[in-house]
Design a protein around this motif. Structure first.
Motif, PDB file in Angstrom:
ATOM      1  N   PRO A   1       4.528  16.487  11.868  1.00 33.12           N
ATOM      2  CA  PRO A   1       3.566  17.258  10.747  1.00 33.12           C
ATOM      3  C   PRO A   1       3.807  17.806   9.818  1.00 33.12           C
ATOM      4  O   PRO A   1       3.302  18.182   8.705  1.00 33.12           O
ATOM      5  CB  PRO A   1       2.887  18.853  11.602  1.00 33.12           C
ATOM      6  CG  PRO A   1       3.976  19.212  12.725  1.00 33.12           C
ATOM      7  CD  PRO A   1       4.748  17.778  13.009  1.00 33.12           C
ATOM      8  N   HIS A   2       5.311  17.236   9.085  1.00 35.61           N
ATOM      9  CA  HIS A   2       6.054  17.579   8.335  1.00 35.61           C
ATOM     10  C   HIS A   2       6.945  16.576   8.374  1.00 35.61           C
ATOM     11  O   HIS A   2       8.335  16.429   8.868  1.00 35.61           O
ATOM     12  CB  HIS A   2       6.947  19.031   8.466  1.00 35.61           C
ATOM     13  CG  HIS A   2       7.640  19.185   7.080  1.00 35.61           C
ATOM     14  ND1 HIS A   2       7.933  20.803   6.401  1.00 35.61           N
ATOM     15  CD2 HIS A   2       8.284  18.285   5.509  1.00 35.61           C
ATOM     16  CE1 HIS A   2       8.656  20.792   5.663  1.00 35.61           C
ATOM     17  NE2 HIS A   2       8.253  19.709   4.795  1.00 35.61           N
ATOM     18  N   ILE A   3       6.503  15.291   7.169  1.00 38.62           N
ATOM     19  CA  ILE A   3       8.287  14.478   7.166  1.00 38.62           C
ATOM     20  C   ILE A   3       8.153  13.049   6.184  1.00 38.62           C
ATOM     21  O   ILE A   3       7.145  14.314   5.110  1.00 38.62           O
ATOM     22  CB  ILE A   3       7.588  13.215   8.368  1.00 38.62           C
ATOM     23  CG1 ILE A   3       8.710  12.598   8.147  1.00 38.62           C
ATOM     24  CG2 ILE A   3       6.496  13.033   8.502  1.00 38.62           C
ATOM     25  CD1 ILE A   3       8.837  11.231   8.957  1.00 38.62           C
ATOM     26  N   HIS A   4       9.196  13.151   4.995  1.00 41.04           N
ATOM     27  CA  HIS A   4       8.758  13.040   3.367  1.00 41.04           C
ATOM     28  C   HIS A   4       8.802  11.408   3.544  1.00 41.04           C
ATOM     29  O   HIS A   4       9.788  10.762   3.731  1.00 41.04           O
ATOM     30  CB  HIS A   4       9.972  13.330   2.759  1.00 41.04           C
ATOM     31  CG  HIS A   4       9.888  15.127   2.668  1.00 41.04           C
ATOM     32  ND1 HIS A   4       8.931  14.998   1.920  1.00 41.04           N
ATOM     33  CD2 HIS A   4       9.953  16.161   3.518  1.00 41.04           C
ATOM     34  CE1 HIS A   4       8.838  17.294   2.160  1.00 41.04           C
ATOM     35  NE2 HIS A   4       9.967  17.253   2.806  1.00 41.04           N
ATOM     36  N   MET A   5       8.267  10.359   3.850  1.00 39.29           N
ATOM     37  CA  MET A   5       8.082   8.519   4.571  1.00 39.29           C
ATOM     38  C   MET A   5       8.156   8.339   2.944  1.00 39.29           C
ATOM     39  O   MET A   5       8.780   6.952   2.891  1.00 39.29           O
ATOM     40  CB  MET A   5       6.481   8.880   5.241  1.00 39.29           C
ATOM     41  CG  MET A   5       6.428   8.651   5.895  1.00 39.29           C
ATOM     42  SD  MET A   5       7.881   8.803   7.489  1.00 39.29           S
ATOM     43  CE  MET A   5       7.575   7.234   7.794  1.00 39.29           C
TER      44      MET A   5
ATOM     45  N   GLY B   1       1.290  22.777  -0.752  1.00 37.53           N
ATOM     46  CA  GLY B   1       2.906  22.576   0.254  1.00 37.53           C
ATOM     47  C   GLY B   1       3.737  21.286  -0.266  1.00 37.53           C
ATOM     48  O   GLY B   1       3.389  20.549  -0.875  1.00 37.53           O
ATOM     49  N   GLU B   2       5.142  21.583   0.254  1.00 31.91           N
ATOM     50  CA  GLU B   2       5.533  23.246   1.064  1.00 31.91           C
ATOM     51  C   GLU B   2       6.550  23.404  -0.452  1.00 31.91           C
ATOM     52  O   GLU B   2       7.225  23.721  -0.981  1.00 31.91           O
ATOM     53  CB  GLU B   2       6.897  22.338   1.545  1.00 31.91           C
ATOM     54  CG  GLU B   2       7.504  21.270   1.146  1.00 31.91           C
ATOM     55  CD  GLU B   2       8.761  20.976   2.152  1.00 31.91           C
ATOM     56  OE1 GLU B   2      10.008  22.004   2.730  1.00 31.91           O
ATOM     57  OE2 GLU B   2       8.617  19.706   1.818  1.00 31.91           O
ATOM     58  N   ILE B   3       4.899  24.600  -0.805  1.00 31.11           N
ATOM     59  CA  ILE B   3       5.925  25.775  -1.862  1.00 31.11           C
ATOM     60  C   ILE B   3       6.558  26.673  -0.601  1.00 31.11           C
ATOM     61  O   ILE B   3       7.223  26.507   1.092  1.00 31.11           O
ATOM     62  CB  ILE B   3       4.343  26.269  -2.181  1.00 31.11           C
ATOM     63  CG1 ILE B   3       3.676  27.227  -1.149  1.00 31.11           C
ATOM     64  CG2 ILE B   3       4.071  25.483  -2.938  1.00 31.11           C
ATOM     65  CD1 ILE B   3       2.961  27.711  -1.539  1.00 31.11           C
TER      66      ILE B   3
ATOM     67  N   SER C   1       9.876  16.736  12.132  1.00 30.70           N
ATOM     68  CA  SER C   1      10.815  15.767  11.515  1.00 30.70           C
ATOM     69  C   SER C   1      12.126  16.393  10.283  1.00 30.70           C
ATOM     70  O   SER C   1      12.857  16.405  10.248  1.00 30.70           O
ATOM     71  CB  SER C   1      11.441  14.529  11.978  1.00 30.70           C
ATOM     72  OG  SER C   1      11.102  14.092  10.170  1.00 30.70           O
ATOM     73  N   ALA C   2      11.213  16.853   9.169  1.00 32.21           N
ATOM     74  CA  ALA C   2      11.012  16.586   7.914  1.00 32.21           C
ATOM     75  C   ALA C   2      12.105  15.465   7.848  1.00 32.21           C
ATOM     76  O   ALA C   2      12.755  15.944   6.346  1.00 32.21           O
ATOM     77  CB  ALA C   2      11.550  18.502   7.825  1.00 32.21           C
ATOM     78  N   GLY C   3      12.129  14.441   8.252  1.00 36.91           N
ATOM     79  CA  GLY C   3      12.411  13.408   7.905  1.00 36.91           C
ATOM     80  C   GLY C   3      12.775  13.376   6.525  1.00 36.91           C
ATOM     81  O   GLY C   3      11.487  13.230   5.017  1.00 36.91           O
TER      82      GLY C   3
HETATM   83 ZN   LIG Z   1      10.475  19.003   3.682  1.00 31.03          ZN
END
Ligand SMILES: [Zn+2]
Lengths: 100, 268
Positions: free
Chosen positions: B6-10, B105-107, B217-219
């Protein structure tokens, strides 16, 4: 609040089997890092990060629970007001000593 | 086992990563708007980034059977310039109408500065006005504890905000309890060096339970592992957690939170 029935499904022996080698190695990394600092050209003992680091080592040995939380708090800013302007984008990992 | 990251910077990852994630069981991701590692020089730079998030990435993900959703904002690292931040925020409402945008988001905060807090509060007001879900970034390292407290106070100051519609991300052992106690959702980010490992995430689940919590992962463009969600599934399996618990953390919980936005539609 921690969950009332907090537990790890592993037995004590299973957890040692699974994690001892990895954390033994991490502990030796810490020891080698401290040795390395002693070999540097200007060996000092007053860097704010290393003061926090030494306090963290004491937490590891005090036999009390919640070590991870307490270490993170030891490295945390406990002030409560927003600062005037952001001095940089990154972070240092520990709080600079209060000059006062 | 299926999972949602639910949080990854593709935008910072390769197409090979999409393939590897799909092979590992990823069926959906959500990508918050963030700092690209350098400051954009104009609002137009953000406009193009938002187009990339809403037009290009969903197609790239679909090639691997992954559903791609996104979130809109100007991130706290670029919010120190209030004028720029407000210009960027002026065109966010148009993007909120798009079919894959789940919320704001992400704020959050980065260095806990006054300007960051002003722009955070304005984003919260924007989310409230448009009835959006909120995904919150908390600061790193020594700034996390203070920033998490300032963020939760600012959210509580807006009476239109329901804590159950806000996820506060990058929690660690010293912040997870306060986030859950105040009714928010908590996200654990599995990121080498500065955040949490799969082992510590499993520890936190064992200690704080598995309600209102997810892993991601916040990749991004830094040292990170886009497969850290399935690696946490494996860590929990190794310890003897049930398939139901593992699936809840990595699929059920994110689906429940995200399904509060009717645009999110992922089958189990
Ligand atoms: Zn992030």
């Amino acid at each position: 609040m921690p969950h009332p029935d907090a537990s790890c499904p592993m037995t004590y022996e299973q957890a040692i089997e699974a994690y001892f080698m990895e954390h033994r190695a991490k502990l030796i990394d810490v020891a080698a890092f401290l040795d390395r600092l002693e070999r540097t050209s200007e060996n000092k003992s007053d860097d704010f990060r290393m003061i926090a680091f030494r306090s963290a080592l004491e937490v590891l040995g005090d036999g009390e629970p919640d070590r991870a939380r307490r270490l993170l708090e030891l490295f945390s800013d406990f002030s409560t007001e927003p600062i005037d302007t952001a001095p940089m984008k990154g972070a240092l990992g520990a709080m600079p000593l209060d000059p006062s | 086992m299926l999972y949602i990251d639910p949080h990854i910077h593709m935008v910072s990852r390769t197409t090979d990563d999409y393939q590897r994630m799909a092979l590992a069981g990823c069926v959906a991701i959500t990508e918050p708007a963030f700092w690209a590692g350098f400051d954009r020089s104009s609002p137009q730079g953000f406009f193009d980034y938002f187009r990339q998030l809403t037009e290009f990435e969903p197609k790239r993900a679909a090639n691997y059977g992954i559903q791609h959703y996104t979130w809109m904002c100007i991130n706290p690292k670029e919010a120190e310039d209030i004028g720029l931040a407000r210009e960027v925020m002026s065109f966010i409402p148009d993007f909120l109408k798009l079919p894959t945008v789940l919320g704001i988001g992400e704020i959050g905060l980065n260095k806990n500065s006054k300007n960051e807090l002003i722009i955070f509060e304005e984003h919260v007001a924007l989310a409230a006005h448009h009835e959006q879900l909120i995904l919150v970034h908390t600061p790193h390292l020594e700034d996390k504890r203070k920033g998490t407290l300032l963020i939760m106070d600012a959210l509580a100051n807006n009476p239109a905000i329901e804590p159950g519609r806000v996820l506060i991300d990058h929690v660690e052992e010293h912040t997870v309890g306060m986030v859950l106690d105040r009714g928010f959702w908590a996200g654990m980010t599995l990121y080498p060096e500065t955040k949490c490992t799969p082992q510590r995430a499993a520890d936190i689940i064992e200690t704080f339970g598995h309600e209102r919590i997810w892993i991601n992962s916040a990749g991004d463009w830094g040292p990170c592992d886009p497969l850290s969600v399935p690696k946490t599934q494996l860590e929990m399996k190794r310890r003897g957690h049930t398939p139901e618990t593992i699936s809840k953390i990595s699929f059920g919980n994110p689906r429940n939170f995200l399904s509060q936005c009717s645009k999110f539609n992922v089958d189990g």
